[in-house]
Design an enzyme around this catalytic site. Structure first.
Site, short mmCIF file in Angstrom:
data_model
loop_
_atom_site.label_atom_id
_atom_site.label_comp_id
_atom_site.label_asym_id
_atom_site.label_seq_id
_atom_site.Cartn_x
_atom_site.Cartn_y
_atom_site.Cartn_z
N ASN A 105 0.85 -1.20 0.00
CA ASN A 105 0.00 0.00 0.00
C ASN A 105 0.88 1.24 0.00
OD1 ASN A 105 -2.39 1.62 0.35
ND2 ASN A 105 -1.87 1.83 2.51
N HIS A 149 0.97 5.28 1.24
CA HIS A 149 0.31 6.15 2.22
C HIS A 149 1.02 7.51 2.26
CE1 HIS A 149 -2.01 7.18 5.76
NE2 HIS A 149 -0.89 7.61 6.32
N SER A 175 5.01 6.74 2.19
CA SER A 175 5.58 5.42 2.51
C SER A 175 4.88 4.35 1.68
CB SER A 175 5.32 5.06 3.98
OG SER A 175 5.69 6.10 4.85
N ASP A 225 -2.44 1.01 8.10
CA ASP A 225 -1.13 1.57 7.77
C ASP A 225 -0.05 1.19 8.79
OD1 ASP A 225 -2.38 2.94 5.58
OD2 ASP A 225 -3.06 4.47 6.99
C1 GRF Z 1 -2.86 8.63 -2.19
O1 GRF Z 1 -2.54 9.80 -1.48
C2 GRF Z 1 -2.39 7.43 -1.43
O2 GRF Z 1 -1.22 7.66 -0.71
C3 GRF Z 1 -3.53 7.17 -0.48
O3 GRF Z 1 -4.69 7.46 -1.23
C4 GRF Z 1 -4.36 8.41 -2.24
C5 GRF Z 1 -4.77 7.81 -3.55
O4 GRF Z 1 -4.62 8.73 -4.60
N1 GRF Z 1 -3.51 5.83 0.01
P1 GRF Z 1 -4.77 8.26 -6.09
O5 GRF Z 1 -6.16 7.63 -6.20
O6 GRF Z 1 -3.71 7.28 -6.39
O7 GRF Z 1 -4.68 9.51 -6.91
#
Ligand code: GRF
Length: 191
Positions: free
Chosen positions: A108, A110, A137, A146
């Site tokens: 994932n 984050h 991260s 997370d």
């Molecule tokens: C990103 O900021 C990611 O880190 C978080 O959700 C957001 C997703 O953005 N988990 P996108 O859909 O990839 O534009």
């Protein structure tokens, strides 16, 4: 070794599109086999379709139980021979059972320097805590929010005039760099 990627999204899908572009341009060896969204209104699904990527909506509401929903996820991913599941804005907590089946095969991204600022509104949390350095991260996914083992991080300096939008944009730009870097690392390590 190139991996078969399955990308799980819920929204705009910029990280997904970035991975698709990197794959189609040959910047990574891995191939995006399928993009799954749990939200039929996710803009990202249209973006994936325009790139000729196979897509599927799998919404928990359409299943009797979380177990059935996750079985549908697993079956769909396995049908595409997916060996790495990339969460990219996927707003759903995966169960212990699912993660056991996909042990160290779900990652994932984050928007914070974990372990700081887990969960929602990570960018806002960073600003509220007046950190000088924010970031993003990529981590293996475990049952927590997370909390899984961190694979790699990128830092983003915070300016005194940053707000959630400006800092969020800077972090997102770095997320796109980081996700590619991690996929390349995992390609080299072959798990
Ligand atoms: C990103 O900021 C990611 O880190 C978080 O959700 C957001 C997703 O953005 N988990 P996108 O859909 O990839 O534009």
């Amino acid at each position: 070794m190139g991996l078969n990627l399955g990308i799980l999204i819920s929204g705009r899908g910029s990280n997904m599109l970035n991975l698709v572009n990197a794959s189609q341009r040959g910047l990574i060896k891995s191939k995006v086999k399928i993009v799954i969204s749990n939200n039929k209104n996710s803009i990202g699904i249209d973006k994936a379709k325009r790139k000729n990527i196979k897509t599927k909506i799998i919404n928990q509401k359409d299943y009797e139980s979380k177990k059935d929903f996750e079985n549908a996820l697993t079956n769909t991913l396995k049908n595409q021979n997916v060996d790495l599941v990339c969460l990219a804005g996927f707003m759903c907590i995966l169960s212990k059972k699912f993660l056991k089946e996909w042990h160290r095969k779900v990652i994932n991204i984050h928007p914070s320097l974990l372990p700081s600022f887990r969960g929602k509104n990570a960018v806002k949390q960073a600003l509220e805590n007046r950190v000088k350095t924010a970031g993003c991260s990529v981590h293996f996914v475990d049952e927590g929010i997370d909390t899984g083992e961190i694979i790699s991080q990128e830092e983003v300096p915070v300016s005194s005039n940053d707000d959630e939008e400006t800092l969020g944009k800077k972090i997102l730009k770095k997320e796109h760099v980081l996700y590619i870097k991690v996929i390349k690392e995992l390609e080299r390590n072959c798990f």
